[in-house]
Design a protein around this motif. Structure first.
Motif, PDB file in Angstrom:
ATOM      1  N   GLN A   1      38.148  18.175  37.298  1.00 60.24           N
ATOM      2  CA  GLN A   1      38.078  18.796  38.440  1.00 60.24           C
ATOM      3  C   GLN A   1      37.650  20.301  38.124  1.00 60.24           C
ATOM      4  O   GLN A   1      37.016  20.715  39.158  1.00 60.24           O
ATOM      5  N   ILE A   2      37.791  20.935  37.190  1.00 58.02           N
ATOM      6  CA  ILE A   2      37.372  22.247  36.493  1.00 58.02           C
ATOM      7  C   ILE A   2      35.734  22.103  36.398  1.00 58.02           C
ATOM      8  O   ILE A   2      35.343  22.929  36.903  1.00 58.02           O
ATOM      9  N   PHE A   3      35.526  21.192  35.489  1.00 60.41           N
ATOM     10  CA  PHE A   3      34.069  21.025  35.205  1.00 60.41           C
ATOM     11  C   PHE A   3      33.243  20.698  36.413  1.00 60.41           C
ATOM     12  O   PHE A   3      32.084  21.043  36.495  1.00 60.41           O
ATOM     13  N   GLN A   4      33.807  20.262  37.374  1.00 60.24           N
ATOM     14  CA  GLN A   4      33.052  19.709  38.453  1.00 60.24           C
ATOM     15  C   GLN A   4      32.651  21.074  39.222  1.00 60.24           C
ATOM     16  O   GLN A   4      31.302  21.148  39.767  1.00 60.24           O
TER      17      GLN A   4
ATOM     18  N   PRO B   1      26.139  11.389  42.704  1.00 61.51           N
ATOM     19  CA  PRO B   1      26.782   9.972  42.427  1.00 61.51           C
ATOM     20  C   PRO B   1      27.887  10.091  41.099  1.00 61.51           C
ATOM     21  O   PRO B   1      28.658   9.097  41.496  1.00 61.51           O
ATOM     22  N   GLY B   2      27.898  10.980  40.395  1.00 60.39           N
ATOM     23  CA  GLY B   2      28.506  11.040  39.316  1.00 60.39           C
ATOM     24  C   GLY B   2      29.736  12.286  39.524  1.00 60.39           C
ATOM     25  O   GLY B   2      30.762  11.758  39.820  1.00 60.39           O
ATOM     26  N   MET B   3      29.260  13.457  39.053  1.00 60.42           N
ATOM     27  CA  MET B   3      30.205  14.345  39.164  1.00 60.42           C
ATOM     28  C   MET B   3      30.663  14.753  40.443  1.00 60.42           C
ATOM     29  O   MET B   3      31.727  15.446  40.814  1.00 60.42           O
ATOM     30  N   GLY B   4      29.935  14.473  41.601  1.00 63.47           N
ATOM     31  CA  GLY B   4      30.372  14.752  42.679  1.00 63.47           C
ATOM     32  C   GLY B   4      31.516  13.802  43.333  1.00 63.47           C
ATOM     33  O   GLY B   4      32.415  14.505  44.088  1.00 63.47           O
ATOM     34  N   THR B   5      31.756  12.512  43.134  1.00 65.12           N
ATOM     35  CA  THR B   5      32.595  11.850  43.569  1.00 65.12           C
ATOM     36  C   THR B   5      33.675  11.146  42.595  1.00 65.12           C
ATOM     37  O   THR B   5      34.740  11.089  43.011  1.00 65.12           O
ATOM     38  N   VAL B   6      33.182  10.955  41.382  1.00 64.25           N
ATOM     39  CA  VAL B   6      34.057  10.386  40.314  1.00 64.25           C
ATOM     40  C   VAL B   6      35.372  11.156  39.975  1.00 64.25           C
ATOM     41  O   VAL B   6      36.561  10.543  40.069  1.00 64.25           O
ATOM     42  N   PRO B   7      35.155  12.575  39.824  1.00 64.73           N
ATOM     43  CA  PRO B   7      36.537  13.253  39.525  1.00 64.73           C
ATOM     44  C   PRO B   7      37.614  12.838  40.771  1.00 64.73           C
ATOM     45  O   PRO B   7      38.907  12.955  40.417  1.00 64.73           O
TER      46      PRO B   7
END
Length: 582
Positions: free
Chosen positions: A281-284, A472-478
């Motif tokens: 969440q922080i890195f997002q 597709p990745g850092m937007g939804t996966v966290p």
């Protein structure tokens, strides 16, 4: 979710369509709760366009970068409190009640913003909206996750991500629709109350999370809902697994109600889950996504786009790409896996930020010069800073914009040719015309944020690529990982901690972006985000487990045994093998 291992070879994307035909009830739960994501996305996107017109209406906002950042970031500050309070509210009163309360707060905030007579009331409305957004941001994926069969859990939680990006896209459409309407930004911000009201009505007709009900001893209610969610041949196994999970917690802690924070941190599975979930969440946020979503029209202007409408239109394209990326995530999340999507996403983000940094470096170092003769053409509007520098001053557009209350009026022949450095104060008028009106009246372009450049298109390409890779990745996966990585007993509290970390990081980025661009330049700002993205990639490789298709019990077992599988591209064996403790 708590049952045995489910097959995951078939695409969960196809499973979702099949489920819509066989059991629309589950999709109804997912999309109704997912409107919380729509609220999140709409608020993120709408302020970026509204801010352009708020600056026009309130001169104090136009003059003070800190006030602009505060209007954006006070919603984030509210979201920090909302997310932190939401974790307790979820565990105490349930997921459904938390969403209803979030909708109420969001609606109140939308009314305050639309009616704001001054920046102070506007900021108050932003705080109320933040309370609602923060609460909904951690509750919606939690509710969806707990009401989803394991084999399509990732795809259904991804619908929340899709609605976040869909909300952002919708906000830019609304922004464009109201650009010519009296009260522009008031309509943009006021419309935000509509989806909140819609979700409130829908959630009144939906049940509480079955897993929360079971933990509270309301077993018959939970079983009734689970029978609506799962096929008849699977439901008894799910109920039995849920029962075993609760009994195990009671045996270990002596209570299924009281949550001891010290015990939470001492529990290996929870601690390792928090490291992965909170870190993501922080890195997002620190890879810079919400600088793009909150300030994308401003970034377009920094790249050399003069028109507010054009900047908003380009932002609409950005939001559209973001929504498209979330659809890609729905298709691949249960097919490719969480970790692989994160790694591929971050590699693309790093390359895109490098391109953005290089493009803005070229833009700032090759801006058009300021011409004394061109400036003299507007003698009554000459910027005092340029005038006091004297005729020998070697100024270009960037130097002009850094001056006190200065703007750049481009050449009428070619915007890349020498132009005029003029006063930018919108309250200063001659014959009823501002300097902006006078400049544009001669068919020239007026710049106050960025300068005309032949490299501006390269920055916009970099911005588009950044969104394509991020979404597709850092937007939804966290959000997906945080909805499934914690033991049931601690899921609300841990989800609240992770969401709070996300919003605190969001606040830091939102409050500092414009100040950073003024202090060190746009190029160095994006380069800094690129360096953070490299660190994020290393973090994902080391600390984030692959949870694709795993029931919650197996996720807990993997965390306890530290079976994270650094070689994420290798197909995982069916049974998680114990590795050495780290």
């Amino acid at each position: 979710m708590e049952g045995g291992v489910h097959p995951t070879e078939a695409s969960a994307f196809r499973e979702c369509f099949s489920l819509a035909w066989r059991n629309p009830y589950v999709l109804r739960l997912a999309f109704s709760a997912g409107i919380g994501g729509l609220l999140f996305g709409y608020d993120t996107g709408v302020i970026s366009g509204a801010l352009l017109y708020i600056r026009d209406d309130f001169q104090s906002v136009d003059k003070k970068t800190v006030l602009q950042e505060s209007i954006v970031s006070m919603a984030v500050a509210g979201a920090i409190i909302g997310a932190a309070f939401g974790g307790w509210l979820n565990d105490r009163f349930g997921r459904r009640s938390a969403l209803l309360f979030a909708d109420f707060l969001f609606f109140i905030g939308a009314v305050l913003m639309a009616a704001a007579p001054n920046p102070s009331v506007l900021i108050l409305g932003r705080i109320f909206v933040g309370f609602g957004v923060g609460m909904a941001s951690m509750t919606a994926p939690l509710y969806i996750s707990e009401a989803s069969p394991a084999k399509i859990r990732g795809a259904l939680v991804s619908t929340n991500g899709f609605l976040i990006t869909g909300g952002q896209f919708l906000s830019y459409l609304i922004n464009l629709a109201f650009t010519k309407v009296p009260g522009t930004w008031r309509w943009m911000l006021g419309v935000a109350g509509v989806p909140a009201l819609l979700q409130f009505v829908l959630m009144l007709a939906l049940p509480e999370s079955p897993r929360w009900l079971y933990r509270k001893g309301r077993e018959e209610e939970a079983k009734t809902i689970l029978r609506k969610i799962y096929p008849a041949e699977e439901v008894e196994a799910e109920i039995e697994a849920l029962k075993d999970s609760i009994e195990k917690e009671v045996k270990e802690t002596g209570s299924s109600e009281k949550i001891d924070v010290i015990q939470l941190l001492k529990t290996t599975t929870v601690r390792r889950g928090l490291i992965a979930g909170v870190g993501l969440q922080i890195f997002q946020q620190f890879v810079g996504i919400n600088t793009v979503m909150y300030y994308s029209p401003t970034i377009a202007q920094l790249a050399g786009i003069a028109s507010n409408q054009t900047a908003l239109l380009l932002s609409l394209v950005t939001a559209g790409l973001n929504a498209l990326g979330s659809i890609v995530s729905i298709y691949f999340i249960d097919r490719t896996g969480r970790k692989k999507l994160l790694v591929l996403s971050l590699i693309g983000v790093i390359l895109s930020l490098g391109l953005l940094s290089a493009a803005f470096q070229e833009t700032t170092t090759h801006s058009p010069p300021v011409s004394g003769s061109e400036t003299a053409h507007f003698s009554n509007f000459t910027c005092s800073a340029f005038e006091s520098a004297g005729p020998s001053a070697n100024w270009d557009c960037m130097r002009c914009l850094k001056g006190s209350d200065c703007g750049f009026c481009a050449s009428s022949v070619d915007k890349l040719l020498p132009g005029a450095c003029l006063i930018s104060d919108t309250s200063f008028k001659i014959s009823g015309k501002t300097v902006k009106d006078t400049c544009q009246g001669e068919g020239r372009l007026w710049y106050t944020r960025g300068c005309p450049s032949k490299y501006g298109w390269l920055a916009l390409v970099g911005l588009a690529l950044y969104i394509i890779f991020f979404s597709p990745g850092m937007g939804t996966v966290p959000w997906i990982v945080n909805s499934e990585i914690y033991p049931l007993r601690f899921r609300g509290v841990c989800g609240g901690i992770a969401a709070t970390a996300n919003w605190i990081s969001n606040l830091i980025v939102a409050q500092s972006f414009l100040s950073l661009t003024e202090a060190i330049g746009t190029s160095w700002t994006f380069l800094g985000f690129g360096v953070i993205s490299v660190v994020a990639l290393l973090f994902v490789l080391v600390f984030v487990p692959e949870t694709k298709g795993l029931p919650i019990e197996d996720v807990e077992k993997m965390l306890e045994e530290r079976a994270f599988q650094l070689k994420f591209w290798v197909k995982r064996p069916k049974n998680v093998k114990k590795n050495s403790e780290v």
